[in-house]
Motif scaffolding. Structure first.
Motif, mmCIF file in Angstrom:
data_model
loop_
_atom_site.group_PDB
_atom_site.id
_atom_site.type_symbol
_atom_site.label_atom_id
_atom_site.label_comp_id
_atom_site.label_asym_id
_atom_site.label_seq_id
_atom_site.Cartn_x
_atom_site.Cartn_y
_atom_site.Cartn_z
ATOM 1 N N PRO A 1 -74.494 -10.777 66.679
ATOM 2 C CA PRO A 1 -73.046 -10.562 66.156
ATOM 3 C C PRO A 1 -72.933 -9.718 64.892
ATOM 4 N N ASP A 2 -71.790 -9.079 64.656
ATOM 5 C CA ASP A 2 -71.680 -8.543 63.334
ATOM 6 C C ASP A 2 -70.766 -9.045 62.386
ATOM 7 N N PRO A 3 -71.408 -9.597 61.310
ATOM 8 C CA PRO A 3 -70.660 -10.436 60.440
ATOM 9 C C PRO A 3 -69.994 -9.994 59.323
ATOM 10 N N TRP A 4 -68.725 -10.304 58.751
ATOM 11 C CA TRP A 4 -67.866 -9.701 57.900
ATOM 12 C C TRP A 4 -67.382 -10.974 57.095
ATOM 13 N N VAL A 5 -67.003 -10.516 55.875
ATOM 14 C CA VAL A 5 -66.564 -11.533 54.905
ATOM 15 C C VAL A 5 -65.363 -10.835 54.394
ATOM 16 N N LEU A 6 -64.250 -11.629 54.330
ATOM 17 C CA LEU A 6 -62.917 -11.150 53.968
ATOM 18 C C LEU A 6 -62.623 -12.078 52.752
ATOM 19 N N HIS A 7 -62.223 -11.536 51.756
ATOM 20 C CA HIS A 7 -61.625 -12.176 50.416
ATOM 21 C C HIS A 7 -60.176 -11.803 50.433
ATOM 22 N N ALA A 8 -59.414 -12.760 50.351
ATOM 23 C CA ALA A 8 -57.924 -12.810 50.353
ATOM 24 C C ALA A 8 -57.775 -12.388 48.794
ATOM 25 N N SER A 9 -56.442 -11.675 48.549
ATOM 26 C CA SER A 9 -56.008 -11.255 47.142
ATOM 27 C C SER A 9 -55.715 -12.461 46.501
ATOM 28 N N PRO A 10 -55.815 -12.413 44.872
ATOM 29 C CA PRO A 10 -55.409 -13.501 44.283
ATOM 30 C C PRO A 10 -53.944 -14.062 44.645
ATOM 31 N N GLN A 11 -52.973 -12.911 44.608
ATOM 32 C CA GLN A 11 -51.559 -13.583 44.723
ATOM 33 C C GLN A 11 -51.440 -14.258 46.169
ATOM 34 N N TRP B 1 -59.256 -17.256 48.896
ATOM 35 C CA TRP B 1 -59.553 -17.744 50.206
ATOM 36 C C TRP B 1 -60.726 -16.576 50.702
ATOM 37 N N ALA B 2 -61.690 -17.087 51.308
ATOM 38 C CA ALA B 2 -62.884 -16.102 51.978
ATOM 39 C C ALA B 2 -62.861 -16.444 53.560
ATOM 40 N N VAL B 3 -62.918 -15.706 54.415
ATOM 41 C CA VAL B 3 -63.072 -15.719 55.765
ATOM 42 C C VAL B 3 -64.333 -15.254 56.327
ATOM 43 N N MET B 4 -65.186 -15.802 56.785
ATOM 44 C CA MET B 4 -66.494 -15.534 57.500
ATOM 45 C C MET B 4 -66.345 -15.183 58.900
ATOM 46 N N ALA B 5 -66.093 -13.979 59.307
ATOM 47 C CA ALA B 5 -65.898 -13.811 60.787
ATOM 48 C C ALA B 5 -67.206 -12.961 61.401
ATOM 49 N N ALA B 6 -67.777 -13.461 62.393
ATOM 50 C CA ALA B 6 -68.860 -12.781 63.225
ATOM 51 C C ALA B 6 -68.265 -12.244 64.572
ATOM 52 N N LEU C 1 -64.477 -12.473 68.869
ATOM 53 C CA LEU C 1 -65.182 -13.483 67.907
ATOM 54 C C LEU C 1 -66.390 -14.268 68.413
ATOM 55 N N HIS C 2 -67.302 -14.075 67.827
ATOM 56 C CA HIS C 2 -68.452 -14.984 68.075
ATOM 57 C C HIS C 2 -68.498 -16.385 67.330
ATOM 58 N N SER C 3 -67.993 -16.418 66.065
ATOM 59 C CA SER C 3 -67.672 -17.590 65.283
ATOM 60 C C SER C 3 -66.803 -17.119 63.977
ATOM 61 N N VAL C 4 -65.972 -18.113 63.475
ATOM 62 C CA VAL C 4 -65.389 -17.839 62.399
ATOM 63 C C VAL C 4 -65.212 -18.963 61.571
ATOM 64 N N GLN C 5 -65.177 -18.944 60.098
ATOM 65 C CA GLN C 5 -65.103 -19.957 59.283
ATOM 66 C C GLN C 5 -64.226 -19.536 57.883
ATOM 67 N N ARG D 1 -54.761 -21.244 60.014
ATOM 68 C CA ARG D 1 -53.982 -20.419 59.772
ATOM 69 C C ARG D 1 -54.498 -19.309 58.577
ATOM 70 N N VAL D 2 -55.041 -19.591 57.772
ATOM 71 C CA VAL D 2 -55.554 -18.590 56.827
ATOM 72 C C VAL D 2 -56.229 -17.748 57.714
ATOM 73 N N ILE D 3 -57.185 -18.079 58.551
ATOM 74 C CA ILE D 3 -58.118 -17.060 59.277
ATOM 75 C C ILE D 3 -57.293 -16.437 60.392
ATOM 76 N N GLU D 4 -56.266 -16.910 60.990
ATOM 77 C CA GLU D 4 -55.365 -16.030 61.868
ATOM 78 C C GLU D 4 -54.666 -15.028 60.966
ATOM 79 N N ASN D 5 -54.282 -15.239 59.994
ATOM 80 C CA ASN D 5 -53.399 -14.175 59.101
ATOM 81 C C ASN D 5 -54.270 -13.171 58.338
ATOM 82 N N LEU D 6 -55.511 -13.643 57.945
ATOM 83 C CA LEU D 6 -56.331 -12.542 57.424
ATOM 84 C C LEU D 6 -57.056 -11.772 58.575
ATOM 85 N N LEU D 7 -57.250 -12.098 59.592
ATOM 86 C CA LEU D 7 -57.974 -11.414 60.560
ATOM 87 C C LEU D 7 -56.756 -10.634 61.000
ATOM 88 N N ALA D 8 -55.643 -10.807 61.166
ATOM 89 C CA ALA D 8 -54.382 -9.941 61.588
ATOM 90 C C ALA D 8 -54.355 -8.816 60.573
#
Length: 335
Positions: A232-242, A190-195, A274-278, A254-261
């Motif tokens: 805005p400051d763009p960040w990419v989060l990659h969830a771990s395989p597991q 899962w990848a989250v793109m947060a600005a 947040l400016h935007s998130v996908q 739900r993925v966005i909420e959990n990974l931002l936390a």
């Protein structure tokens, strides 16, 4: 002399390296890509304020051929060295400084999908064409069928560079030779793109394995100036395989909420507004158990499977597999 016609399924690093190599020796190459863009997991998503590299974040080179390719890409302004301030999971966040990587890191310039630019030549590329079946006409020719009842060919050879499960689905009906692809193990991501409206207040630009949930988090722009970062400051989060396996069918919110936390917890700072998130789900993101050889051929050497999953979870592995598959096809058809 009759032109040799080759079909290549997939326009990522493997497919385009194979296409470029075969085109240079005079073969008539046609590439079929299911997506709208090129590059596969060398992916970037454009926004009104910049781009997110939401697939592969950087590449390294250990093979001399791929190192030379990156130098070529850099000379054409398609690649650049990247040396972020890096936080590693085994070091307290506030003590992280500099890039402790042993290899040189490269990114595409200005975004990751530009890394494939030196490979794109005057061969035909059909985008948004999902090939669903390969039909064998005789021992030396094949026809491709897509999901819109399109028919293409005949071709003298086919190279399939889709992810391992999709490649196996296409090739197993042709021959038991391709059953070995079933032993390849890939992991989702899962990848989250947060600005963020304001720059994330950290001394680092990237985090490597900071938590069980996040395997990677990085600012999706280059900047050596800690005090004048893009807004805005763009960040990419990659969830771990597991984590990605455990939450594979979760909805994006739900993925966005959990990974931002998780990002808030591991960074130790309050996240700006947040400016935007996908979110984007990569079903076949990382090879955990590769095939163990650079490619797999069958059908008298005329149908070849290739991809990073043949050799490992690196962009370099994709490049090497594409080169090897092309050379195998040349040996079969030209000698």
């Amino acid at each position: 002399m009759k032109s040799i016609r080759i079909a290549i399924i997939g326009a990522g690093m493997t497919g385009l390296k194979a296409a470029s190599t075969l085109h240079k020796v005079g073969m008539d190459v046609t590439v079929f890509e299911k997506s709208r863009g090129l590059g596969g997991r060398l992916a970037s998503r454009r926004t009104d304020f910049g781009h997110f590299n939401h697939g592969a974040q950087y590449v390294t080179a250990r093979h001399p051929g791929f190192a030379a390719y990156l130098e070529q890409a850099a000379s054409h302004n398609a690649a650049q060295n990247w040396k972020p301030n890096l936080h590693r999971g085994d070091i307290p966040a506030m003590q992280s400084a500099g890039n402790l990587a042993l290899d040189h890191w490269y990114q595409g310039a200005p975004q990751m999908n530009k890394l494939i630019s030196p490979l794109v030549d005057a061969f035909t590329i059909h985008k948004q064409h999902r090939i669903t079946r390969i039909e064998q006409l005789d021992r030396k020719s094949f026809v491709l069928h897509d999901d819109l009842d399109g028919e293409f060919g005949p071709f003298d050879g086919v190279i399939v560079t889709a992810p391992a499960p999709q490649t196996a689905e296409l090739l197993r009906p042709l021959s038991a030779r391709y059953d070995a692809i079933g032993d390849v193990v890939t992991a989702p991501c899962w990848a989250v793109m947060a600005a963020f409206e304001q720059p994330l207040p950290t001394a680092f630009d990237a985090m490597l394995h900071p938590s069980p949930a996040i395997s990677w988090a990085a600012r999706s722009t280059q900047s050596d100036d800690l005090f004048h970062r893009r807004r805005p400051d763009p960040w990419v989060l990659h969830a771990s395989p597991q984590w990605s396996r455990d939450h594979l069918e979760d909805d994006k919110d739900r993925v966005i909420e959990n990974l931002l936390a998780a990002l808030r917890d591991v960074s130790g700072v309050k996240l700006p507004q947040l400016h935007s998130v996908q979110a984007h789900r990569w079903r076949y993101a990382r090879t955990e158990q590769p095939l163990g050889s650079s490619h797999l051929n069958g059908m008298n050497g005329r149908v070849i499977a290739a991809g990073d999953w043949c050799l490992g979870a690196r962009v370099e592995a994709a490049w090497r597999s594409g080169q090897s598959a092309a050379h195998a096809m040349i040996e079969t058809l030209i000698g």
